[in-house]
Design a protein around this motif. Structure first.
Motif, short mmCIF file in Angstrom:
data_model
loop_
_atom_site.label_atom_id
_atom_site.label_comp_id
_atom_site.label_asym_id
_atom_site.label_seq_id
_atom_site.Cartn_x
_atom_site.Cartn_y
_atom_site.Cartn_z
N SER A 48 0.87 -1.17 0.00
CA SER A 48 0.00 0.00 0.00
C SER A 48 0.91 1.23 0.00
CB SER A 48 -0.89 0.00 1.24
OG SER A 48 -1.57 1.24 1.34
N PRO A 49 0.77 2.13 -0.96
CA PRO A 49 1.71 3.24 -1.06
C PRO A 49 1.51 4.35 -0.03
CG PRO A 49 0.01 3.45 -2.73
CD PRO A 49 -0.23 2.14 -2.03
N GLU A 50 0.43 4.31 0.70
CA GLU A 50 0.12 5.40 1.62
C GLU A 50 1.24 5.60 2.64
OE1 GLU A 50 -3.42 6.82 4.71
OE2 GLU A 50 -3.58 4.93 3.61
N GLY A 51 1.75 6.81 2.73
CA GLY A 51 2.77 7.14 3.72
C GLY A 51 4.17 6.68 3.38
N LEU A 52 4.38 6.10 2.19
CA LEU A 52 5.70 5.60 1.81
C LEU A 52 6.38 6.55 0.83
CD1 LEU A 52 5.17 1.75 1.33
CD2 LEU A 52 6.40 2.90 3.17
N HIS A 53 7.68 6.68 0.99
CA HIS A 53 8.51 7.48 0.09
C HIS A 53 9.57 6.56 -0.50
CE1 HIS A 53 9.51 11.74 -0.93
NE2 HIS A 53 10.66 11.19 -1.28
N ILE A 54 9.92 6.75 -1.75
CA ILE A 54 10.88 5.88 -2.42
C ILE A 54 12.01 6.69 -3.04
CG2 ILE A 54 9.59 5.86 -4.61
CD1 ILE A 54 10.51 2.88 -4.91
N GLY A 74 26.33 4.98 -10.53
CA GLY A 74 27.75 5.22 -10.72
C GLY A 74 28.19 5.24 -12.17
N MET A 75 27.33 4.81 -13.07
CA MET A 75 27.66 4.79 -14.49
C MET A 75 27.24 6.09 -15.16
SD MET A 75 26.58 0.95 -15.68
CE MET A 75 27.33 -0.50 -14.94
N ASP A 76 27.68 6.28 -16.38
CA ASP A 76 27.30 7.51 -17.09
C ASP A 76 25.82 7.51 -17.46
OD1 ASP A 76 27.38 5.57 -19.04
OD2 ASP A 76 28.89 6.54 -20.28
N LYS A 77 25.17 6.34 -17.42
CA LYS A 77 23.74 6.27 -17.72
C LYS A 77 22.89 6.16 -16.45
CE LYS A 77 24.28 1.37 -19.05
NZ LYS A 77 25.65 1.38 -19.59
N GLN A 78 23.44 6.55 -15.33
CA GLN A 78 22.71 6.53 -14.06
C GLN A 78 21.37 7.24 -14.19
OE1 GLN A 78 24.57 7.24 -10.04
NE2 GLN A 78 23.57 9.23 -10.26
N CYS A 79 20.36 6.64 -13.57
CA CYS A 79 19.02 7.22 -13.58
C CYS A 79 18.46 7.19 -12.17
CB CYS A 79 18.11 6.42 -14.52
SG CYS A 79 16.41 7.05 -14.62
N LEU A 80 17.92 8.32 -11.70
CA LEU A 80 17.37 8.44 -10.36
C LEU A 80 15.94 8.95 -10.42
CD1 LEU A 80 20.36 10.31 -8.63
CD2 LEU A 80 19.94 7.85 -8.64
N ILE A 81 15.09 8.37 -9.57
CA ILE A 81 13.73 8.88 -9.38
C ILE A 81 13.43 8.83 -7.88
CG2 ILE A 81 11.27 8.51 -9.82
CD1 ILE A 81 11.95 7.34 -12.51
N GLU A 82 12.78 9.86 -7.38
CA GLU A 82 12.47 9.95 -5.96
C GLU A 82 11.15 10.66 -5.75
OE1 GLU A 82 13.71 13.28 -4.18
OE2 GLU A 82 12.38 12.69 -2.54
N GLY A 83 10.38 10.21 -4.76
CA GLY A 83 9.13 10.88 -4.45
C GLY A 83 8.20 9.98 -3.67
N PRO A 84 7.00 10.46 -3.33
CA PRO A 84 6.00 9.60 -2.69
C PRO A 84 5.73 8.38 -3.58
CG PRO A 84 5.34 11.90 -2.65
CD PRO A 84 6.53 11.83 -3.55
#
Length: 268
Positions: free
Chosen positions: A199-205, A212-222
């Motif tokens: 259940s996503p309620e109250g969780l942050h990711i 560490g690579m040149d193709k690094q990809c980051l996503i962050e949020g609720p």
């Protein structure tokens, strides 16, 4: 006697390898590099790059590549992994016996750190149990883990203040749900989107791929907002590159004493 050095090399950035790792690499009589097929050519290319950058040209003759056995994808996961490890141990043994019949020092470059969700130490233990007259001594050179690179990239601590953090796998998260009493959960070896079982309620990711690579990809949020974006982006990245390595951290409580300055950050 064989002295086997398992050298942690981080997650894809050549700068991650430590001075101790460089020394162990240069002292080796044999350096074994595993090939994991065309779909994961980036993984051996990084190891080749490290060897070219850190070894003298004459020492490159000590580098030997071998094909890594593939794991059976049957439902009996633990049984399949056990057989896979046995097959890998046999290949290691063959390479060491063939290239160093009188013994010597062997180096293997291990993604991340050998102690965290990596099987190299278990495979080495199988070699130590073999009664072939050749003694085996194992040395571990620590490396930077993907969790360290993830938290550094997102500029967050791994744990909430005075709270524990649990490290688990995508399989366990999917099957058992949120671990009891956990404030933060770090998830590794997720075949894709195990967080969707929560259940996503109250969780942050905080999620990262190719760290560490040149193709690094980051996503962050609720999780309710970032979760679908991660699933979509992950599929696209895997389709584009042919493989993916990712890890993420989930938390119910704030990891920082102040609100995160950028609630969502998307990187190409």
């Amino acid at each position: 006697m064989i002295r086997l050095s398992l050298i942690g090399i981080g997650t894809g950035n050549p700068d991650h390898i430590t001075l101790a790792g460089v020394r162990a690499l240069r002292e080796a009589d044999l350096i074994l590099l595993p090939r994991k097929g065309e779909a994961r050519v980036d993984l051996i290319d990084l190891r080749r790059l490290l060897c070219r950058n850190l070894l003298d040209e004459g020492a490159l003759s000590r580098v030997v590549e071998f094909d890594l056995p593939r794991r059976d994808g049957r439902d009996d996961y633990l049984g399949a992994v056990d057989e896979w490890h046995a097959a890998i141990a046999e290949v290691w043994h063959e390479q060491m016996t063939k290239n160093l019949p009188q013994g010597g020092q062997v180096a293997m470059l291990i993604w991340g750190d050998p102690s965290l969700y990596d099987s190299s130490l278990r495979i080495a233990a199988r070699l130590r149990r073999q009664d072939d007259g050749q003694a085996l001594d194992v040395e571990v050179v620590p490396g930077i883990t993907s969790l360290q690179v993830l938290t550094a990239a997102h500029r967050i601590p791994l744990n909430a203040l005075a709270e524990p953090v649990q490290i688990t796998t995508g399989r366990r998260l999917r099957e058992r749900g949120w671990p009891m009493d956990a404030a933060s959960v770090a998830v590794m070896l997720d075949g894709g989107g195990a967080f969707q079982a929560l259940s996503p309620e109250g969780l942050h990711i905080w999620w990262g791929a190719y760290l560490g690579m040149d193709k690094q990809c980051l996503i962050e949020g609720p999780l309710a907002e970032a979760g679908p974006a991660i699933v979509e982006r992950r599929a696209a990245l895997r389709e584009h590159h042919g493989w993916i390595m990712d890890v993420y951290l989930l938390a119910r409580t704030p990891l920082l004493s102040r609100p995160v300055a950028e609630p969502q950050r998307y990187f190409p």
